[in-house]
Structure formats: structure tokens, C-alpha cells
Design an enzyme around this catalytic site. Sequence first.
Site, PDB file in Angstrom:
ATOM      1  N   ARG A  94       0.841  -1.203   0.000  1.00 53.36           N
ATOM      2  CA  ARG A  94       0.000   0.000   0.000  1.00 53.36           C
ATOM      3  C   ARG A  94       0.874   1.249   0.000  1.00 53.36           C
ATOM      4  NH1 ARG A  94       0.994   2.109   4.730  1.00 53.36           N
ATOM      5  NH2 ARG A  94       1.251   0.798   6.579  1.00 53.36           N
ATOM      6  N   GLY A  95       0.241   2.394  -0.171  1.00 54.01           N
ATOM      7  CA  GLY A  95       0.948   3.650  -0.028  1.00 54.01           C
ATOM      8  C   GLY A  95       1.102   4.002   1.443  1.00 54.01           C
ATOM      9  N   GLY A  96       1.847   5.060   1.707  1.00 56.99           N
ATOM     10  CA  GLY A  96       2.015   5.511   3.084  1.00 56.99           C
ATOM     11  C   GLY A  96       3.196   4.875   3.785  1.00 56.99           C
ATOM     12  N   THR A  99       2.216   1.818  10.107  1.00 59.19           N
ATOM     13  CA  THR A  99       1.079   1.946  11.010  1.00 59.19           C
ATOM     14  C   THR A  99       0.920   0.661  11.796  1.00 59.19           C
ATOM     15  OG1 THR A  99      -1.202   2.749  11.221  1.00 59.19           O
ATOM     16  CG2 THR A  99      -0.775   1.112   9.499  1.00 59.19           C
ATOM     17  N   TYR A 100      -0.014   0.681  12.714  1.00 60.57           N
ATOM     18  CA  TYR A 100      -0.292  -0.470  13.588  1.00 60.57           C
ATOM     19  C   TYR A 100      -1.729  -0.921  13.400  1.00 60.57           C
ATOM     20  CZ  TYR A 100      -2.024  -2.696  17.863  1.00 60.57           C
ATOM     21  OH  TYR A 100      -2.655  -3.537  18.752  1.00 60.57           O
ATOM     22  N   HIS A 101      -1.934  -2.231  13.378  1.00 62.44           N
ATOM     23  CA  HIS A 101      -3.275  -2.815  13.423  1.00 62.44           C
ATOM     24  C   HIS A 101      -3.340  -3.763  14.605  1.00 62.44           C
ATOM     25  CE1 HIS A 101      -4.208  -1.080   9.609  1.00 62.44           C
ATOM     26  NE2 HIS A 101      -3.373  -1.843   8.934  1.00 62.44           N
ATOM     27  N   GLY A 168      -4.481   4.120   3.959  1.00 58.39           N
ATOM     28  CA  GLY A 168      -3.416   3.740   3.037  1.00 58.39           C
ATOM     29  C   GLY A 168      -3.990   2.796   1.998  1.00 58.39           C
ATOM     30  N   PHE A 180      -8.762   1.732   5.428  1.00 59.72           N
ATOM     31  CA  PHE A 180      -8.709   2.596   6.606  1.00 59.72           C
ATOM     32  C   PHE A 180      -8.681   1.750   7.886  1.00 59.72           C
ATOM     33  CE2 PHE A 180     -13.196   1.978   5.563  1.00 59.72           C
ATOM     34  CZ  PHE A 180     -13.726   1.576   6.773  1.00 59.72           C
ATOM     35  N   CYS A 197       2.921   6.647  10.709  1.00 58.30           N
ATOM     36  CA  CYS A 197       2.853   7.309   9.399  1.00 58.30           C
ATOM     37  C   CYS A 197       4.075   8.201   9.146  1.00 58.30           C
ATOM     38  CB  CYS A 197       1.569   8.115   9.263  1.00 58.30           C
ATOM     39  SG  CYS A 197       0.083   7.130   9.504  1.00 58.30           S
TER      40      CYS A 197
END
Length: 284
Positions: A94-96, A99-101, A168, A180, A197
Site C-alpha cells: 500500500r501507499g504511506g 502503522t499499527y493494526h 493507506g 482505513f 505514518c
Amino acid sequence: MSLKNKKVKFEELGLKNYMDAFEYQQSLMDEIIQIKIKNRDLPEEKDHGTTPNYLLFVEHPHVYTLGKSGDEHNMLANEDKLKEINATFVKTNRGGDITYHGFGQIVGYPILDLDNFKSDIHLYMRNLEEVIIRVIAEYGLKGERSVGETGVWLDVGKPYARKICALGVKTSKWVTMHGFALNVNTDLRYFEYIIPCGIKDKAVTSLKRELEREFTPAEVEEVKEKIRKHFQDVFEAEIYSKNPPKNIKAKPAKVSLFILFIFKKSSFLYTLDFEIPPYELHFS
């Protein structure tokens, strides 16, 4: 001749490993792209196959994902620390940046053919932000955009500006994947092990932190329903469900059949009780 299909099939994936969800997204994207390639080779006067659209909701176990343009230096935890906090690290397409999930987060993956909507990736990103802005407004929070910083923010332009939803995406032939991540009951301590980010001077927040209360499972489902509603409105789409809601189960129908026999001057009434199996239920 191809027709625009604005129907979006919704699917709740539940708790799912990041890579398993990634491969599923990719398979749906590939399916749509193959239809588009086939349509491209057909004469204009021929009927072209319509391309499907999907909206997936999922929750991931602890995972950090780094976008293709991201900087690995924004991952602050080493392998030993990742094991200690029971998290994994994945490079994705993905772009960006990073991040955390994790648990308590609603992750949405729209797999859309933007040719069915508007072939504009900038507009698509702003529309995703608009969906979340409308959702959190129902909880009394003013979501905003921050110039040059994708996502939904609170108190933009102030020293305590903070992000509540990260975005992203990846597109190929105007087909999208990824999406998202809205923090609901998210354990925000996990963001301490990254520079979210790639932005150093701004914090991350959640609905739980802002409203100072834990969301119950039923309330989380309400948030999901609000996302679906506003997604439908913003994208002028029609969402239909692949899965019935968890709290609705199809049950057999109980039927009583009365039969009256009349023979000469006598009559007999018989009652037959039986069940009819449920039909498959479709929810919109």
C-alpha cells in the site's frame, strides 16, 4: 458496452491474520482486473461484464505494516521487542508509511472498481476520510483533514493534534485495495513502538480515549453499521451483506395444518404440526 455497478458486497471477516486478509484482498482485486482486461478486448457494441465491488471489515492481531514508500527507521522495536509484545512486522504494497493494526480497531478494506464510481484516486481518499468524519461526528467529535497528512484528525493546527483514523491504499487499473483503520478500543501503547505514518510531532487517539469509556461489543457493531451507512451515502452506493448480522439467526417456521373430514353426520378434525426449514436470508 459496460455498465457502472454501484452495488458493494459487504463481508465481515472477523479476526484474521494480516497476510491471510491481504491474500484475500488480492484475490478479489485480481478477479476485478481480469474482468476489466476481458472487457477491454471486446468490441464496443458487445455487452461487457460488470465488475463487482467489495467492502471488507476485519480485525487483526497485533501487526505493524510498512507501506512501499515507508522508512524502516520508523519501526522502533527490534525483533526481541516484537516477540515480547506479541506483534509482527510486515512490508506491504500500500501507499504511506508505517502503522499499527490490532485488537479493538475496525479495519475496512474497500475493493472497488473506481470506474464504477469516479476514476480519481485523490477524490477516493477524500471520500474515505469523509466517511469517517461523518461517523465520529455522531459521537460528538469533529474530525478534520490535515494538509499533506492523509487520515482523519482531531484538533488540526493545535499542539495536541491527533489522528484517530489512518488511511493507506493501493490501486491498479483503477481497482483499489487496503483502506482505513479506525481506532475504537485500540490499545494505543502499541503506537509507542513506531513513528506512526512517519509523523513525529503528532499523537494517535481512539474513540475510547476521546469519550473516556470502553465500547461494548454491541457498540462496536453500531460503529460498523454507521461506517456502512455513511460509506453508502458518500459513495452513492448500495451495500448488501454477504453475512447476516451475528445476532440474527434464521429459524425454522412452525406450521399447524388443520384438516376437517365430514362423513355423513360425523366430522373429524385433525391437526398436523410440522416445521419448514429456513430459506437463506439476504440482508441489505
